[in-house]
Design an enzyme around this catalytic site. Sequence first.
Site, short mmCIF file in Angstrom:
data_model
loop_
_atom_site.label_atom_id
_atom_site.label_comp_id
_atom_site.label_asym_id
_atom_site.label_seq_id
_atom_site.Cartn_x
_atom_site.Cartn_y
_atom_site.Cartn_z
N HIS A 71 2.91 -1.73 -3.45
CA HIS A 71 3.93 -0.69 -3.18
C HIS A 71 3.61 0.47 -4.09
O HIS A 71 4.10 1.68 -3.72
CB HIS A 71 5.16 -1.32 -4.12
N GLY A 79 -0.65 8.48 -2.34
CA GLY A 79 -0.90 6.82 -1.82
C GLY A 79 -1.27 6.32 -3.25
O GLY A 79 -0.15 6.01 -3.98
N ASP A 81 -1.84 5.96 -6.31
CA ASP A 81 -1.89 6.94 -7.41
C ASP A 81 -1.09 6.70 -8.62
O ASP A 81 -0.77 7.66 -9.43
CB ASP A 81 -1.16 8.34 -6.85
N SER A 83 1.92 6.46 -9.07
CA SER A 83 3.28 7.01 -9.01
C SER A 83 4.17 6.15 -9.41
O SER A 83 5.26 6.33 -9.86
CB SER A 83 3.48 7.95 -7.70
N PRO A 166 8.65 -1.29 3.29
CA PRO A 166 9.66 -2.21 4.30
C PRO A 166 10.40 -3.20 3.86
O PRO A 166 9.75 -3.93 2.80
CB PRO A 166 8.34 -2.56 5.06
N HIS A 196 1.26 -12.96 0.93
CA HIS A 196 2.41 -13.76 0.79
C HIS A 196 2.01 -15.12 0.37
O HIS A 196 2.71 -16.12 0.51
CB HIS A 196 3.62 -13.75 1.91
C1 HEM Z 1 6.12 -5.29 5.95
C2 HEM Z 1 5.19 -5.78 4.74
C3 HEM Z 1 5.80 -6.46 3.88
C4 HEM Z 1 7.26 -6.76 3.51
C5 HEM Z 1 8.27 -6.72 4.43
C6 HEM Z 1 7.28 -7.43 2.24
C7 HEM Z 1 8.23 -7.87 1.70
C8 HEM Z 1 8.22 -8.78 0.33
C9 HEM Z 1 9.43 -9.07 -0.09
C10 HEM Z 1 10.93 -8.79 0.26
C11 HEM Z 1 9.12 -9.99 -1.32
C12 HEM Z 1 10.09 -10.43 -2.12
C13 HEM Z 1 10.29 -9.66 -3.46
C14 HEM Z 1 11.13 -10.32 -4.40
O1 HEM Z 1 12.25 -10.94 -3.98
O2 HEM Z 1 11.38 -10.35 -5.76
C15 HEM Z 1 7.61 -9.74 -1.47
C16 HEM Z 1 7.12 -10.47 -2.05
C17 HEM Z 1 5.58 -10.21 -2.43
N1 HEM Z 1 4.88 -9.37 -1.65
FE1 HEM Z 1 5.25 -8.54 0.17
N2 HEM Z 1 6.02 -7.51 1.90
C18 HEM Z 1 5.05 -6.70 2.63
C19 HEM Z 1 3.75 -6.70 2.47
C20 HEM Z 1 3.07 -7.04 1.48
C21 HEM Z 1 1.58 -6.56 1.30
C22 HEM Z 1 0.93 -5.81 1.86
C23 HEM Z 1 1.30 -7.25 0.03
C24 HEM Z 1 0.11 -7.05 -0.83
C25 HEM Z 1 -1.24 -6.71 -0.27
C26 HEM Z 1 2.34 -7.83 -0.53
C27 HEM Z 1 2.38 -8.73 -1.71
C28 HEM Z 1 3.38 -9.53 -2.09
C29 HEM Z 1 3.59 -10.51 -3.08
C30 HEM Z 1 2.33 -10.96 -3.75
C31 HEM Z 1 4.67 -10.90 -3.46
C32 HEM Z 1 5.27 -12.02 -4.37
C33 HEM Z 1 5.56 -11.11 -5.51
C34 HEM Z 1 5.80 -11.94 -7.02
O3 HEM Z 1 5.71 -13.18 -7.00
O4 HEM Z 1 6.28 -11.34 -8.05
N3 HEM Z 1 3.42 -7.88 0.39
N4 HEM Z 1 7.18 -8.92 -0.36
#
Ligand code: HEM
Length: 320
Positions: A71, A79, A81, A83, A166, A196
Amino acid sequence: MAGWTAALLGAAAAGVYMVLFLGTTVHAELQYGYYDSLGCAGVEDRVRTLVQRSFVADATASAAMLRLAFHDCQVGPGGCDASIMIDEDAGEMASGNNFGIKRLDIINSVKADMEDNCPNTVSCADIIAMAGRDAVAFNGGPDIQIPLGRKDADSSNAGEADSKLPPATSSIDRVFNVFGPFGMTPEEIVAILGAHSIGVGHCKNIQDRLQSNSPTAPNSLVFRTQLMAACAVNVFDIAVVNNDATQFTFDNQYFQDIQNGRGLFTVDHLLSTDPRTAPIVNTYASNEGAFFASFASAYVKLTSRAVTGNRGSVRSTCQL
Ligand code: HEM
């Protein structure tokens, strides 16, 4: 600095850390071993020691750091940074898309340690990128070497986070539009979603999928029933479910799950069904090494969109 050096030597002697060297092309001004060249040897090991301590104390913190890195890098004038850490009330953190982002205090406390030992040198942006990287290795994923030297931004905009981050319901077109500009190949784009493999999602991000007429309902009826049970009581939107079956292990379980109709978010589900990405999902589901290699190069690209050199600054406090 003496303390850092001792810790570094101890780790090396114990053979604790395996470093994966990558042949990836990175931002020209970021450098491997950047802080060594500034006379602050041991920064990376010190950061790793500190964040690992917080991961041990709070099992949910490592996933939080990995999502924070994404994020931060996706939004902001430079990027990656830092922020995201500016003005929690009106900056990026005020965006609904940053719902669930947490443990910014870990970055603050690492920064305080850096200022004690190597003042005005280590950027908040680098600390975030390192913490995300260390989260992966801590949970059993690849040890990734990343170049450093990011500078920090001095502004943060909630509207930009609204438009650039996203949502859970993102289409695969949107996924390609988000990660294509980082220079990622399709294999890397699928792999970066493998983040994920750890962590959780809030029920409010999957409610739409649990309706019986949802076009993106989980293919597995058993899984859908489990999600409905887990999300049945969701007072104040605090209910969460695991991102995959092994939420504390960075492995290829995520790809096996989405192959079997057990993707948590719409975007996970679509990754396993879209003809452009499904064959790559199948490869990673059966070949963890291939996933790790692509994830490592993708993470370097993700975190290499950065401000360097004389543009930007090293903030003395991360959370302004
Ligand atoms: C289109 C791409 C992505 C979408 C739509 C997306 C969406 C989401 C959403 C909706 C959550 C749940 C947040 C919540 O309910 O608390 C989540 C969790 C998470 N995302 Fe993504 N994500 C994307 C890409 C990424 C990327 C690129 C990374 C890291 C390199 C990432 C790492 C994580 C992690 C580790 C969690 C779990 C966070 C936690 O347990 O505190 N995601 N993501």
